[in-house]
Motif scaffolding. Structure first.
Motif, PDB file in Angstrom:
ATOM      1  N   THR A 136       0.832  -1.206   0.000  1.00  0.00           N
ATOM      2  CA  THR A 136       0.000   0.000   0.000  1.00  0.00           C
ATOM      3  C   THR A 136       0.863   1.251   0.000  1.00  0.00           C
ATOM      4  O   THR A 136       0.513   2.262  -0.641  1.00  0.00           O
ATOM      5  CB  THR A 136      -0.928   0.006   1.220  1.00  0.00           C
ATOM      6  OG1 THR A 136      -0.155  -0.045   2.416  1.00  0.00           O
ATOM      7  CG2 THR A 136      -1.885  -1.177   1.169  1.00  0.00           C
ATOM      8  N   MET A 177       2.191   1.727  -3.461  1.00  0.00           N
ATOM      9  CA  MET A 177       1.167   2.338  -4.306  1.00  0.00           C
ATOM     10  C   MET A 177       0.964   3.798  -3.983  1.00  0.00           C
ATOM     11  O   MET A 177       0.570   4.600  -4.854  1.00  0.00           O
ATOM     12  CB  MET A 177      -0.157   1.579  -4.126  1.00  0.00           C
ATOM     13  CG  MET A 177      -0.155   0.192  -4.715  1.00  0.00           C
ATOM     14  SD  MET A 177       0.327   0.160  -6.443  1.00  0.00           S
ATOM     15  CE  MET A 177      -0.971   1.194  -7.166  1.00  0.00           C
ATOM     16  N   VAL A 225       3.338   5.400  -6.209  1.00  0.00           N
ATOM     17  CA  VAL A 225       2.925   5.295  -7.614  1.00  0.00           C
ATOM     18  C   VAL A 225       1.794   6.268  -7.926  1.00  0.00           C
ATOM     19  O   VAL A 225       1.799   6.963  -8.968  1.00  0.00           O
ATOM     20  CB  VAL A 225       2.503   3.845  -7.923  1.00  0.00           C
ATOM     21  CG1 VAL A 225       1.887   3.758  -9.342  1.00  0.00           C
ATOM     22  CG2 VAL A 225       3.689   2.911  -7.792  1.00  0.00           C
ATOM     23  N   THR A 226       0.791   6.354  -7.031  1.00  0.00           N
ATOM     24  CA  THR A 226      -0.380   7.208  -7.318  1.00  0.00           C
ATOM     25  C   THR A 226      -0.066   8.681  -7.236  1.00  0.00           C
ATOM     26  O   THR A 226      -0.916   9.513  -7.577  1.00  0.00           O
ATOM     27  CB  THR A 226      -1.515   6.876  -6.340  1.00  0.00           C
ATOM     28  OG1 THR A 226      -1.050   7.029  -4.992  1.00  0.00           O
ATOM     29  CG2 THR A 226      -2.051   5.480  -6.599  1.00  0.00           C
ATOM     30  N   GLU A 243      -4.686   0.229  -6.312  1.00  0.00           N
ATOM     31  CA  GLU A 243      -4.444   0.583  -4.917  1.00  0.00           C
ATOM     32  C   GLU A 243      -5.585   0.080  -4.033  1.00  0.00           C
ATOM     33  O   GLU A 243      -5.359  -0.416  -2.922  1.00  0.00           O
ATOM     34  CB  GLU A 243      -4.303   2.096  -4.786  1.00  0.00           C
ATOM     35  CG  GLU A 243      -3.980   2.560  -3.365  1.00  0.00           C
ATOM     36  CD  GLU A 243      -3.905   4.069  -3.260  1.00  0.00           C
ATOM     37  OE1 GLU A 243      -3.157   4.563  -2.386  1.00  0.00           O
ATOM     38  OE2 GLU A 243      -4.583   4.760  -4.039  1.00  0.00           O
TER      39      GLU A 243
END
Length: 533
Positions: free
Chosen positions: A77, A80, A83-84, A93
């Motif tokens: 998490t 991510m 990444v987000t 996610e």
């Protein structure tokens, strides 16, 4: 519903960095923080895997795997989250967060279920208290074991004392016959010596009289050897024994045991039958059976000794195999069933106070059991008694002691040898000195142990001949003191002493034991073999 998920996965969203106004300070703060958290989460399962691999003895269940998945999902998490910031993969996610939620719920449920067990785990103080109790129990166990060993040692000592008492009782019961035999032997020796003194010049008769006297000495030596074997302290030495030779060799003792009212009949024993037992203990067992038979035949009778080979299941308490059954049968009063049932019990006797220890049959039964056999009794009141000794048939041939008959006539010269002779008996010392000088040796004499030590320390001798049983300094004491100044001096220890354990304790390669009475060639040969020139 389909449109809802389609919207969820459409990707028509802005990246999370847009919300942060793409400010570098905020972006890098999120990136560094999420990266460190993710790395920490990922390192925890790796540490758990290393623990599992290194501790195979520990049991790891589902809680371990749930916790590992939960930690990995938490780390994912945070990955991510980085990444987000730049790519709006909110659907992926969400899936990762859903997996994390499932793993966390499962872990929480298992943890709560284990909580009662974890609460019951002992504290450090409780563990210390339990360890103290365990240590006390170990000490009590060790003390109990030590006490048990002491009790076993005491029991073995009592059993040895009882067996020794039984041997001495057997010797005591033979006293009358032994005294008669020794008086006959002394008469033969004294008569021949008197004839030698009267006609010392008659060579042919001197040889005959001397031979007769030596034969009487040899018979006396055999008789005392048997008595010493019975009375000495012996450990059970189970080995292959020639049964025919053993029974034949003790036939004289058996006859004395039942004399004068009863007679002995020994049936022929097959000379190839060898049994696995202790020879001296078997002799004592047969002798005790002879005493019992004599007491059961107060008006006289016949004692018969026989043997036969038996194979298979010869007794209920013995495994199938090959055995030799030695049977001792009397024509006496016999025993009722209730007496037969208790006959081998220690101290059980029907002879009355002072007429027996009640250990004869018990000792015989114990010897049979330790030899791998057993004892059977067949008796009926008024019909006599038959006692059968079952012994395993030996698979190995007994060792045979061989002696060269020509050695007796061998002329041994000790010319050039210097011998130190120590003996407190003047008659024995004089005869030994004459014997050695006749063989060509130079002999120096001492009448006690202290004088013997001074004699040996005063000059160099080729050998020391010393009596074992002397007051103050024994022969072994003399050998020990002499070894301090001359460790290479050969020592010949002559003895008529009965305690073989004390003689066995003399551990020295330079010490040789010669038992009395011995013939001259035996002593001369030993001196020739060990003396230094």
């Amino acid at each position: 519903m389909h449109s809802l998920f389609a919207t969820f996965w459409s990707g028509n969203y802005s990246p999370h960095g847009y919300c942060l106004m793409w400010q570098p300070q905020l972006l890098w703060t999120h990136i560094v923080a999420d990266a460190l958290i993710a790395l920490s989460y990922f390192s925890i399962p790796m540490a758990l895997v290393a623990l599992v691999r290194s501790r195979r003895d520990l049991a790891f269940g589902w809680i371990f795997w749930c916790f590992a998945i939960f930690i990995l999902a938490c780390g994912a998490t945070h990955v991510m989250g980085i990444v987000t910031l730049f790519t709006p993969l909110y659907g992926l996610e969400a899936v990762i967060k859903l997996i994390t939620a499932v793993a966390s719920v499962a872990t929480a449920v298992l943890l709560w279920r284990m909580l009662s067990t974890l609460v019951r785990l002992p504290s450090h103080e409780k563990l210390q208290e339990t360890n103290g109790e365990l240590a006390a129990m170990v000490e009590q166990r060790d003390a109990a074991l030590a006490e048990l060993k002491n009790e076993v040692a005491q029991r073995e000592s009592v059993e040895a004392a009882l067996l020794q008492a039984q041997k001495l009782e057997a010797v005591g019961q033979l006293t009358g016959g032994i005294a008669h035999d020794f008086n006959n032997l002394l008469q033969a020796i004294a008569g021949n010596l008197e004839l030698l003194a009267r006609k010392p010049d008659d060579a042919d008769r001197v040889i005959r009289w001397t031979s007769s006297a030596l034969d009487a000495v040899e018979r006396g030596r055999q008789l005392t050897g048997q008595l010493l074997a019975f009375s000495s302290k012996q450990r059970l030495d189970v080995k292959s024994v020639r049964l025919a030779e053993l029974v034949g060799g003790m036939s004289g003792l058996i006859e004395r045991a039942v004399a004068p009212l009863s007679r002995v009949r020994i049936e022929r024993l097959d000379p190839v039958w060898n049994v696995q037992t202790d020879a001296l203990q078997l002799e004592l067992a047969i002798l005790n059976l002879a005493f019992n038979a004599r007491d059961a035949m107060p008006e006289g009778g016949v004692l018969t000794i026989s043997a036969e080979r038996r194979s298979g299941k010869v007794a209920p308490d013995l495994p199938a195999g090959d055995y030799v059954a030695v049977t001792v049968t009397d024509t006496g009063t016999g025993m009722p069933p209730e007496v037969v049932a208790r006959a081998v019990d220690p101290f059980f006797s029907t002879k009355g106070v002072g007429k027996g220890t009640g250990m004869g049959l018990s000792m015989a039964f114990g010897v049979m059991r330790q030899s791998g056999g057993t004892l059977l009794i067949d008796s009926e009141l008024g019909q006599g008694t038959k006692v059968t000794l079952l012994l395993p048939l030996a698979t190995l041939e007994p060792r045979r002691d061989t002696q060269d008959d020509s050695a007796r006539d061998e002329r041994i010269s000790l010319a050039g040898a210097t011998i130190a002779l120590v003996d407190d008996d003047p008659h024995v010392r004089a005869s030994l000195a004459e014997m050695l000088r006749a063989a060509g040796a130079v002999v120096e004499e001492a009448g006690d142990g202290a004088a013997g030590v001074q004699l040996v320390q005063s000059r160099r001798f080729g050998a020391l001949v010393v009596d074992f049983a002397m007051p103050e300094l024994s022969g072994s004491d003399v050998a020990d003191q002499v070894a301090g100044t001359d460790p290479q001096l050969p020592v010949i220890l002559i003895t008529g002493f009965a305690d073989s354990n004390k003689l066995d304790a003399i551990a020295s390669p330079n010490v040789t034991v010669l038992r009395k009475p011995f013939e001259s060639h035996e002593l001369l040969r030993k001196i020739r073999d060990v003396a230094r020139r």
